[in-house]
Design a protein around this motif. Structure first.
Motif, short mmCIF file in Angstrom:
data_model
loop_
_atom_site.label_atom_id
_atom_site.label_comp_id
_atom_site.label_asym_id
_atom_site.label_seq_id
_atom_site.Cartn_x
_atom_site.Cartn_y
_atom_site.Cartn_z
N TYR A 112 0.86 -1.18 0.00
CA TYR A 112 0.00 0.00 0.00
C TYR A 112 0.90 1.22 0.00
O TYR A 112 2.10 1.12 0.14
CB TYR A 112 -0.95 0.02 1.20
N THR A 113 0.32 2.39 -0.20
CA THR A 113 1.08 3.63 -0.17
C THR A 113 0.23 4.74 0.43
O THR A 113 -1.00 4.69 0.36
CB THR A 113 1.58 4.03 -1.57
N THR A 114 0.89 5.70 1.02
CA THR A 114 0.20 6.91 1.48
C THR A 114 0.70 8.12 0.72
O THR A 114 0.23 9.23 0.94
CB THR A 114 0.41 7.14 3.00
N THR A 115 1.67 7.90 -0.17
CA THR A 115 2.18 8.99 -0.98
C THR A 115 1.38 9.07 -2.27
O THR A 115 0.87 8.07 -2.75
CB THR A 115 3.66 8.79 -1.30
N GLY A 116 1.31 10.25 -2.84
CA GLY A 116 0.46 10.45 -4.01
C GLY A 116 0.89 9.71 -5.25
O GLY A 116 0.12 8.95 -5.81
N GLY A 117 2.11 9.90 -5.71
CA GLY A 117 2.48 9.35 -6.99
C GLY A 117 3.68 8.45 -7.01
O GLY A 117 4.16 8.08 -8.08
N GLU A 141 -5.31 6.73 3.27
CA GLU A 141 -5.16 7.95 4.07
C GLU A 141 -4.26 7.57 5.24
O GLU A 141 -4.46 6.55 5.88
CB GLU A 141 -6.53 8.42 4.54
N SER A 142 -3.26 8.38 5.52
CA SER A 142 -2.21 7.98 6.47
C SER A 142 -2.69 7.83 7.91
O SER A 142 -2.14 7.03 8.65
CB SER A 142 -1.05 8.96 6.40
N ARG A 143 -3.69 8.58 8.32
CA ARG A 143 -4.12 8.50 9.72
C ARG A 143 -5.23 7.48 9.95
O ARG A 143 -5.23 6.76 10.94
CB ARG A 143 -4.59 9.87 10.19
N THR A 144 -6.19 7.41 9.03
CA THR A 144 -7.34 6.54 9.25
C THR A 144 -7.24 5.22 8.52
O THR A 144 -7.90 4.26 8.90
CB THR A 144 -8.64 7.25 8.81
N GLY A 145 -6.45 5.14 7.46
CA GLY A 145 -6.34 3.92 6.68
C GLY A 145 -7.44 3.74 5.65
O GLY A 145 -7.56 2.68 5.05
N VAL A 146 -8.25 4.78 5.44
CA VAL A 146 -9.33 4.72 4.45
C VAL A 146 -8.71 4.71 3.05
O VAL A 146 -7.76 5.44 2.77
CB VAL A 146 -10.27 5.94 4.62
N VAL A 147 -9.25 3.87 2.18
CA VAL A 147 -8.73 3.78 0.81
C VAL A 147 -9.14 5.03 0.04
O VAL A 147 -10.32 5.31 -0.14
CB VAL A 147 -9.24 2.52 0.11
N LEU A 148 -8.15 5.79 -0.42
CA LEU A 148 -8.42 6.98 -1.22
C LEU A 148 -8.45 6.65 -2.70
O LEU A 148 -9.22 7.23 -3.46
CB LEU A 148 -7.33 8.04 -0.97
#
Length: 92
Positions: A58-63, A72-79
Protein backbone atom coordinates in the motif's frame (compact mmCIF):
# COMPACT_ATOMS: atom_id res chain seq x y z
CA UNK A 1 21.78 28.89 0.58
CA UNK A 2 23.84 26.40 -1.38
CA UNK A 3 26.09 29.21 -2.55
CA UNK A 4 26.77 30.19 1.04
CA UNK A 5 27.55 26.58 1.92
CA UNK A 6 30.15 26.56 -0.83
CA UNK A 7 31.60 30.01 -0.20
CA UNK A 8 32.32 29.59 3.50
CA UNK A 9 34.64 26.58 3.13
CA UNK A 10 36.26 28.24 0.11
CA UNK A 11 36.87 31.36 2.20
CA UNK A 12 38.53 29.29 4.91
CA UNK A 13 40.57 27.24 2.45
CA UNK A 14 41.83 30.40 0.74
CA UNK A 15 44.01 31.19 3.74
CA UNK A 16 41.69 32.86 6.23
CA UNK A 17 42.65 32.30 9.84
CA UNK A 18 40.41 32.14 12.87
CA UNK A 19 41.39 35.72 13.71
CA UNK A 20 40.22 37.05 10.32
CA UNK A 21 36.92 35.16 10.14
CA UNK A 22 33.97 37.16 11.52
CA UNK A 23 31.88 35.41 14.15
CA UNK A 24 28.68 35.65 12.13
CA UNK A 25 30.32 33.53 9.43
CA UNK A 26 30.77 30.66 11.87
CA UNK A 27 27.14 30.99 12.91
CA UNK A 28 26.00 31.04 9.27
CA UNK A 29 28.04 27.95 8.45
CA UNK A 30 26.66 26.14 11.50
CA UNK A 31 23.10 27.06 10.61
CA UNK A 32 23.62 25.91 7.03
CA UNK A 33 24.94 22.55 8.20
CA UNK A 34 22.06 22.17 10.65
CA UNK A 35 19.45 22.85 7.97
CA UNK A 36 21.17 20.52 5.52
CA UNK A 37 21.23 17.76 8.13
CA UNK A 38 17.55 18.30 8.91
CA UNK A 39 16.60 18.16 5.22
CA UNK A 40 18.56 14.94 4.73
CA UNK A 41 16.95 13.37 7.81
CA UNK A 42 13.45 14.22 6.56
CA UNK A 43 14.23 12.95 3.06
CA UNK A 44 15.54 9.60 4.31
CA UNK A 45 12.67 9.22 6.80
CA UNK A 46 10.14 9.65 3.99
CA UNK A 47 12.08 7.26 1.72
CA UNK A 48 12.21 4.57 4.43
CA UNK A 49 8.49 5.00 5.15
CA UNK A 50 7.66 4.67 1.44
CA UNK A 51 9.79 1.53 1.12
CA UNK A 52 8.08 -0.09 4.11
CA UNK A 53 4.67 0.78 2.70
CA UNK A 54 5.50 -0.69 -0.69
CA UNK A 55 6.60 -3.94 0.96
CA UNK A 56 3.23 -4.02 2.74
CA UNK A 57 1.57 -3.39 -0.67
CA UNK A 58 0.00 0.00 0.00
CA UNK A 59 1.08 3.63 -0.17
CA UNK A 60 0.20 6.91 1.48
CA UNK A 61 2.18 8.99 -0.98
CA UNK A 62 0.46 10.45 -4.01
CA UNK A 63 2.48 9.35 -6.99
CA UNK A 64 5.42 7.25 -5.86
CA UNK A 65 3.74 3.89 -6.35
CA UNK A 66 0.77 4.25 -8.73
CA UNK A 67 0.20 0.48 -8.91
CA UNK A 68 -0.56 0.21 -5.17
CA UNK A 69 -3.72 1.29 -3.38
CA UNK A 70 -3.42 4.72 -1.77
CA UNK A 71 -4.54 4.94 1.85
CA UNK A 72 -5.16 7.95 4.07
CA UNK A 73 -2.21 7.98 6.47
CA UNK A 74 -4.12 8.50 9.72
CA UNK A 75 -7.34 6.54 9.25
CA UNK A 76 -6.34 3.92 6.68
CA UNK A 77 -9.33 4.72 4.45
CA UNK A 78 -8.73 3.78 0.81
CA UNK A 79 -8.42 6.98 -1.22
CA UNK A 80 -7.52 5.32 -4.52
CA UNK A 81 -7.84 1.59 -5.11
CA UNK A 82 -5.13 -0.30 -6.92
CA UNK A 83 -5.65 -0.55 -10.67
CA UNK A 84 -7.34 -3.84 -11.54
CA UNK A 85 -6.66 -3.93 -15.27
CA UNK A 86 -3.54 -3.35 -17.24
CA UNK A 87 -3.57 -1.70 -20.60
CA UNK A 88 -2.26 -4.04 -23.25
CA UNK A 89 -1.16 -2.95 -26.70
CA UNK A 90 -3.66 -3.78 -29.44
CA UNK A 91 -3.03 -7.01 -31.27
CA UNK A 92 -3.41 -6.99 -35.03
Amino acid sequence: MLLRALLVPAYLLAGATAATVPGWLYALFGLTMLLLSLAMFIYFAVAIKAARESKAEYTTTGGMYPKLPQLESRTGVVLRPAPTTTLLPPTD
